[in-house]
Design a protein around this motif. Structure first.
Motif, short mmCIF file in Angstrom:
data_model
loop_
_atom_site.label_atom_id
_atom_site.label_comp_id
_atom_site.label_asym_id
_atom_site.label_seq_id
_atom_site.Cartn_x
_atom_site.Cartn_y
_atom_site.Cartn_z
N ASN A 92 26.02 65.35 28.30
CA ASN A 92 26.04 64.49 27.12
C ASN A 92 25.66 63.06 27.51
OD1 ASN A 92 27.79 62.37 25.54
ND2 ASN A 92 27.40 64.05 24.11
N LEU A 93 26.20 62.58 28.62
CA LEU A 93 25.87 61.22 29.08
C LEU A 93 24.39 61.11 29.44
CD1 LEU A 93 29.00 60.39 31.25
CD2 LEU A 93 28.38 59.39 29.04
N ALA A 94 23.83 62.14 30.06
CA ALA A 94 22.41 62.11 30.41
C ALA A 94 21.55 62.01 29.15
CB ALA A 94 22.04 63.36 31.22
N LEU A 95 21.86 62.83 28.14
CA LEU A 95 21.10 62.78 26.88
C LEU A 95 21.27 61.43 26.18
CD1 LEU A 95 21.94 66.33 25.52
CD2 LEU A 95 19.73 65.55 26.41
N ALA A 96 22.51 60.97 26.09
CA ALA A 96 22.77 59.71 25.41
C ALA A 96 22.13 58.54 26.15
CB ALA A 96 24.28 59.48 25.27
N THR A 97 22.09 58.59 27.46
CA THR A 97 21.46 57.52 28.24
C THR A 97 19.96 57.52 28.03
OG1 THR A 97 23.23 57.57 29.88
CG2 THR A 97 21.16 56.57 30.57
N ALA A 98 19.34 58.69 27.93
CA ALA A 98 17.91 58.76 27.64
C ALA A 98 17.60 58.15 26.27
CB ALA A 98 17.43 60.21 27.70
N VAL A 99 18.44 58.44 25.29
CA VAL A 99 18.25 57.87 23.95
C VAL A 99 18.44 56.35 24.01
CG1 VAL A 99 19.20 57.79 21.61
CG2 VAL A 99 18.86 60.00 22.74
N ALA A 100 19.48 55.90 24.72
CA ALA A 100 19.74 54.47 24.83
C ALA A 100 18.59 53.77 25.56
CB ALA A 100 21.06 54.22 25.57
N ARG A 149 9.59 57.06 38.25
CA ARG A 149 9.85 58.50 38.35
C ARG A 149 11.36 58.76 38.36
NH1 ARG A 149 7.61 60.50 43.42
NH2 ARG A 149 8.20 62.52 42.58
N LEU A 150 12.04 58.27 37.36
CA LEU A 150 13.49 58.44 37.27
C LEU A 150 13.82 59.68 36.43
CD1 LEU A 150 14.47 54.73 36.54
CD2 LEU A 150 14.39 55.89 38.75
N ALA A 151 14.94 60.31 36.76
CA ALA A 151 15.42 61.44 35.98
C ALA A 151 16.91 61.27 35.76
CB ALA A 151 15.16 62.75 36.73
N LEU A 152 17.41 61.91 34.73
CA LEU A 152 18.84 61.92 34.44
C LEU A 152 19.31 63.36 34.47
CD1 LEU A 152 18.70 59.47 31.41
CD2 LEU A 152 19.84 59.03 33.59
N ALA A 153 20.51 63.58 34.98
CA ALA A 153 21.04 64.94 35.02
C ALA A 153 22.55 64.91 34.88
CB ALA A 153 20.66 65.62 36.34
N GLY A 154 23.09 65.97 34.32
CA GLY A 154 24.54 66.10 34.20
C GLY A 154 24.90 67.42 33.57
N GLU A 155 26.15 67.80 33.75
CA GLU A 155 26.63 69.01 33.11
C GLU A 155 27.87 68.71 32.30
OE1 GLU A 155 28.86 71.93 35.69
OE2 GLU A 155 27.70 70.91 37.23
N SER A 156 28.02 69.42 31.21
CA SER A 156 29.13 69.23 30.29
C SER A 156 29.15 67.79 29.79
CB SER A 156 30.45 69.65 30.94
OG SER A 156 31.47 69.76 29.97
N ALA A 157 30.23 67.06 30.02
CA ALA A 157 30.29 65.65 29.59
C ALA A 157 29.16 64.85 30.23
CB ALA A 157 31.63 65.04 29.93
N GLY A 158 28.83 65.18 31.48
CA GLY A 158 27.72 64.50 32.15
C GLY A 158 26.38 64.81 31.50
N TYR A 162 24.69 72.62 29.73
CA TYR A 162 25.69 72.82 28.67
C TYR A 162 26.33 71.52 28.19
CZ TYR A 162 29.06 73.33 32.58
OH TYR A 162 29.81 73.15 33.72
N PRO A 163 25.49 70.60 27.69
CA PRO A 163 26.04 69.35 27.18
C PRO A 163 26.66 69.55 25.80
CG PRO A 163 23.73 69.44 26.68
CD PRO A 163 24.04 70.68 27.50
N VAL A 164 27.60 68.70 25.47
CA VAL A 164 28.06 68.62 24.09
C VAL A 164 27.10 67.64 23.43
CG1 VAL A 164 29.93 67.98 22.55
CG2 VAL A 164 30.43 69.10 24.72
N GLY A 165 26.24 68.15 22.59
CA GLY A 165 25.20 67.31 22.01
C GLY A 165 25.26 67.21 20.50
N GLN A 166 26.41 67.48 19.94
CA GLN A 166 26.55 67.40 18.49
C GLN A 166 27.89 66.78 18.14
OE1 GLN A 166 26.05 71.56 17.80
NE2 GLN A 166 28.22 71.92 17.59
#
Length: 106
Positions: A56-64, A45-54, A80-84
């Motif tokens: 982006n890191l949350a999304l990229a970590t989920a993909v990784a 039951r793990l989750a990732l969270a972050g805002e702005s650069a964080g 508000y991640p930078v996702g592009q």
């Protein structure tokens, strides 16, 4: 929320170039997938969270995690991640001179 929060410090630019922050985030997530139970957490039951650069890191970590066969997070909260990878979108062009974070700074 009955949750355990693990806040990860990561290497930041400009002292540490890409992909240092991403490598740190994935290493921390990998550690957590192995050690969650030892700190009272549920590794399923793990989750990732972050805002702005964080974010982006949350999304990229989920993909990784998916790509590396790690336990997938149950949720990702990305505020508000930078996702592009482009700064040529309508809003980037419209707000190219915005303060405090303009297009060249992005």
């Amino acid at each position: 929320a009955n949750a355990i929060v693990v806040s990860v410090d990561y290497r930041r630019a400009p002292e540490y170039k890409f992909p240092a922050a991403h490598l740190d985030a994935v290493a921390a997530y990998r550690w957590l997938t192995t050690n969650a139970a030892s700190i009272g957490g549920d590794p399923k039951r793990l989750a990732l969270a972050g805002e702005s650069a964080g974010g982006n890191l949350a999304l990229a970590t989920a993909v990784a995690a998916r790509d590396q066969g790690l336990t997938s997070p149950k949720s990702v909260i990305a505020v508000y991640p930078v996702g592009q990878t482009t700064t040529n979108t309508e809003s980037y062009l419209k707000y190219a001179d915005a303060k405090p974070l303009n297009r060249p700074m992005m």
